[in-house]
Design a protein around this motif. Structure first.
Motif, PDB file in Angstrom:
ATOM      1  N   ALA A   1      -5.151  11.347   5.031  1.00 40.99           N
ATOM      2  CA  ALA A   1      -5.236  10.571   3.792  1.00 40.99           C
ATOM      3  C   ALA A   1      -4.596   9.200   3.970  1.00 40.99           C
ATOM      4  O   ALA A   1      -5.124   8.186   3.489  1.00 40.99           O
ATOM      5  CB  ALA A   1      -4.570  11.328   2.654  1.00 40.99           C
ATOM      6  N   THR A   2      -3.478   9.157   4.669  1.00 39.58           N
ATOM      7  CA  THR A   2      -2.802   7.889   4.926  1.00 39.58           C
ATOM      8  C   THR A   2      -3.659   6.990   5.801  1.00 39.58           C
ATOM      9  O   THR A   2      -3.820   5.799   5.530  1.00 39.58           O
ATOM     10  CB  THR A   2      -1.433   8.137   5.597  1.00 39.58           C
ATOM     11  OG1 THR A   2      -0.702   9.073   4.819  1.00 39.58           O
ATOM     12  CG2 THR A   2      -0.654   6.853   5.735  1.00 39.58           C
ATOM     13  N   ARG A   3      -4.234   7.565   6.847  1.00 36.78           N
ATOM     14  CA  ARG A   3      -5.094   6.797   7.748  1.00 36.78           C
ATOM     15  C   ARG A   3      -6.294   6.209   7.000  1.00 36.78           C
ATOM     16  O   ARG A   3      -6.633   5.047   7.168  1.00 36.78           O
ATOM     17  CB  ARG A   3      -5.560   7.687   8.890  1.00 36.78           C
ATOM     18  CG  ARG A   3      -6.417   6.967   9.916  1.00 36.78           C
ATOM     19  CD  ARG A   3      -6.858   7.920  10.985  1.00 36.78           C
ATOM     20  NE  ARG A   3      -5.681   8.455  11.641  1.00 36.78           N
ATOM     21  CZ  ARG A   3      -5.544   8.566  12.941  1.00 36.78           C
ATOM     22  NH1 ARG A   3      -6.523   8.218  13.737  1.00 36.78           N
ATOM     23  NH2 ARG A   3      -4.446   9.043  13.476  1.00 36.78           N
ATOM     24  N   THR A   4      -6.921   7.016   6.152  1.00 39.35           N
ATOM     25  CA  THR A   4      -8.065   6.555   5.366  1.00 39.35           C
ATOM     26  C   THR A   4      -7.654   5.446   4.414  1.00 39.35           C
ATOM     27  O   THR A   4      -8.355   4.439   4.279  1.00 39.35           O
ATOM     28  CB  THR A   4      -8.688   7.727   4.580  1.00 39.35           C
ATOM     29  OG1 THR A   4      -9.130   8.709   5.517  1.00 39.35           O
ATOM     30  CG2 THR A   4      -9.856   7.274   3.731  1.00 39.35           C
ATOM     31  N   ALA A   5      -6.513   5.607   3.755  1.00 41.11           N
ATOM     32  CA  ALA A   5      -6.029   4.588   2.821  1.00 41.11           C
ATOM     33  C   ALA A   5      -5.745   3.271   3.533  1.00 41.11           C
ATOM     34  O   ALA A   5      -6.079   2.202   3.027  1.00 41.11           O
ATOM     35  CB  ALA A   5      -4.787   5.092   2.100  1.00 41.11           C
ATOM     36  N   ILE A   6      -5.141   3.341   4.714  1.00 38.30           N
ATOM     37  CA  ILE A   6      -4.853   2.115   5.475  1.00 38.30           C
ATOM     38  C   ILE A   6      -6.153   1.445   5.904  1.00 38.30           C
ATOM     39  O   ILE A   6      -6.306   0.228   5.782  1.00 38.30           O
ATOM     40  CB  ILE A   6      -3.945   2.413   6.683  1.00 38.30           C
ATOM     41  CG1 ILE A   6      -2.542   2.786   6.200  1.00 38.30           C
ATOM     42  CG2 ILE A   6      -3.884   1.228   7.639  1.00 38.30           C
ATOM     43  CD1 ILE A   6      -1.618   3.300   7.274  1.00 38.30           C
TER      44      ILE A   6
ATOM     45  N   ASP B   1      -9.115   1.642   4.461  1.00 40.63           N
ATOM     46  CA  ASP B   1      -9.734   1.058   3.269  1.00 40.63           C
ATOM     47  C   ASP B   1      -9.009  -0.202   2.823  1.00 40.63           C
ATOM     48  O   ASP B   1      -9.640  -1.190   2.436  1.00 40.63           O
ATOM     49  CB  ASP B   1      -9.767   2.076   2.125  1.00 40.63           C
ATOM     50  CG  ASP B   1     -10.725   3.217   2.380  1.00 40.63           C
ATOM     51  OD1 ASP B   1     -11.607   3.091   3.269  1.00 40.63           O
ATOM     52  OD2 ASP B   1     -10.597   4.252   1.692  1.00 40.63           O
ATOM     53  N   PHE B   2      -7.679  -0.190   2.878  1.00 44.43           N
ATOM     54  CA  PHE B   2      -6.885  -1.359   2.504  1.00 44.43           C
ATOM     55  C   PHE B   2      -7.232  -2.553   3.394  1.00 44.43           C
ATOM     56  O   PHE B   2      -7.442  -3.667   2.914  1.00 44.43           O
ATOM     57  CB  PHE B   2      -5.392  -1.019   2.619  1.00 44.43           C
ATOM     58  CG  PHE B   2      -4.467  -2.181   2.372  1.00 44.43           C
ATOM     59  CD1 PHE B   2      -4.187  -2.608   1.088  1.00 44.43           C
ATOM     60  CD2 PHE B   2      -3.858  -2.834   3.433  1.00 44.43           C
ATOM     61  CE1 PHE B   2      -3.323  -3.666   0.856  1.00 44.43           C
ATOM     62  CE2 PHE B   2      -2.991  -3.890   3.221  1.00 44.43           C
ATOM     63  CZ  PHE B   2      -2.723  -4.310   1.925  1.00 44.43           C
TER      64      PHE B   2
ATOM     65  N   TRP C   1      -9.567  -5.096   1.291  1.00 42.59           N
ATOM     66  CA  TRP C   1      -8.679  -6.051   0.641  1.00 42.59           C
ATOM     67  C   TRP C   1      -8.055  -7.037   1.634  1.00 42.59           C
ATOM     68  O   TRP C   1      -8.230  -8.246   1.522  1.00 42.59           O
ATOM     69  CB  TRP C   1      -7.575  -5.312  -0.128  1.00 42.59           C
ATOM     70  CG  TRP C   1      -6.471  -6.211  -0.605  1.00 42.59           C
ATOM     71  CD1 TRP C   1      -5.184  -6.220  -0.176  1.00 42.59           C
ATOM     72  CD2 TRP C   1      -6.570  -7.255  -1.574  1.00 42.59           C
ATOM     73  NE1 TRP C   1      -4.476  -7.200  -0.814  1.00 42.59           N
ATOM     74  CE2 TRP C   1      -5.301  -7.860  -1.688  1.00 42.59           C
ATOM     75  CE3 TRP C   1      -7.609  -7.757  -2.352  1.00 42.59           C
ATOM     76  CZ2 TRP C   1      -5.037  -8.911  -2.543  1.00 42.59           C
ATOM     77  CZ3 TRP C   1      -7.344  -8.818  -3.217  1.00 42.59           C
ATOM     78  CH2 TRP C   1      -6.072  -9.376  -3.304  1.00 42.59           C
TER      79      TRP C   1
ATOM     80  N   LEU D   1       0.811  -1.217   0.000  1.00 45.36           N
ATOM     81  CA  LEU D   1       0.000   0.000   0.000  1.00 45.36           C
ATOM     82  C   LEU D   1       0.843   1.266   0.000  1.00 45.36           C
ATOM     83  O   LEU D   1       0.735   2.096  -0.886  1.00 45.36           O
ATOM     84  CB  LEU D   1      -0.948   0.017   1.211  1.00 45.36           C
ATOM     85  CG  LEU D   1      -1.763   1.295   1.386  1.00 45.36           C
ATOM     86  CD1 LEU D   1      -2.759   1.456   0.244  1.00 45.36           C
ATOM     87  CD2 LEU D   1      -2.473   1.303   2.720  1.00 45.36           C
ATOM     88  N   LEU D   2       1.670   1.404   0.979  1.00 49.46           N
ATOM     89  CA  LEU D   2       2.350   2.676   1.168  1.00 49.46           C
ATOM     90  C   LEU D   2       3.500   2.895   0.205  1.00 49.46           C
ATOM     91  O   LEU D   2       3.719   4.012  -0.247  1.00 49.46           O
ATOM     92  CB  LEU D   2       2.829   2.801   2.615  1.00 49.46           C
ATOM     93  CG  LEU D   2       1.710   2.725   3.659  1.00 49.46           C
ATOM     94  CD1 LEU D   2       2.290   2.763   5.046  1.00 49.46           C
ATOM     95  CD2 LEU D   2       0.697   3.832   3.457  1.00 49.46           C
TER      96      LEU D   2
ATOM     97  N   TRP E   1       2.724  10.652   1.011  1.00 48.00           N
ATOM     98  CA  TRP E   1       1.278  10.789   1.155  1.00 48.00           C
ATOM     99  C   TRP E   1       0.971  12.250   1.498  1.00 48.00           C
ATOM    100  O   TRP E   1       1.725  12.880   2.231  1.00 48.00           O
ATOM    101  CB  TRP E   1       0.772   9.837   2.234  1.00 48.00           C
ATOM    102  CG  TRP E   1       0.762   8.427   1.722  1.00 48.00           C
ATOM    103  CD1 TRP E   1       1.830   7.600   1.607  1.00 48.00           C
ATOM    104  CD2 TRP E   1      -0.345   7.724   1.190  1.00 48.00           C
ATOM    105  NE1 TRP E   1       1.452   6.411   1.056  1.00 48.00           N
ATOM    106  CE2 TRP E   1       0.114   6.458   0.795  1.00 48.00           C
ATOM    107  CE3 TRP E   1      -1.687   8.027   1.021  1.00 48.00           C
ATOM    108  CZ2 TRP E   1      -0.718   5.504   0.225  1.00 48.00           C
ATOM    109  CZ3 TRP E   1      -2.519   7.079   0.467  1.00 48.00           C
ATOM    110  CH2 TRP E   1      -2.039   5.830   0.073  1.00 48.00           C
TER     111      TRP E   1
END
Length: 99
Positions: A63-68, A70-71, A75, A52-53, A58
């Motif tokens: 934004a990073t927290r949201t992406a993690i 969601d990941f 997934w 992911l990262l 980022w």
């Protein structure tokens, strides 16, 4: 929240324990000479970094927290196969365990 670490002096001191207590964090320290107690956590964080990262910057912490999040929710827990679970996803493993 639980903070798990090795027995490094930076994690076992009173100052660190007080700070963790102040923020409501429970400390968990691995046993001496038992490197495998961190293996699962280290594998998990390596996967997030690799899948992911990456090496990209980022735009913000949010934004990073949201992406993690969601990941993990879309997934990692639902579709990604885990060798420690017999090459099943955590969702499939828990479904099979409940049956």
């Amino acid at each position: 929240m639980i903070f798990h670490s090795d027995r490094g002096c930076q994690y076992t001191g009173q100052r660190f324990a007080s700070l963790a207590d102040e923020f409501g964090v429970r400390l968990s320290v691995g046993c001496t000479r038992q490197c495998w107690d961190n293996a699962l956590a280290e594998s998990f964080f390596a996967t997030i970094k690799r899948e992911l990262l990456g090496t990209s910057a980022w735009p913000s912490r949010a934004a990073t927290r949201t992406a993690i999040f969601d990941f993990l929710e879309s997934w990692y827990n639902l579709h990604r196969l885990h060798s420690s679970l017999g090459y099943r996803s955590p969702a499939d493993y828990e479904t099979a365990l409940a049956a």
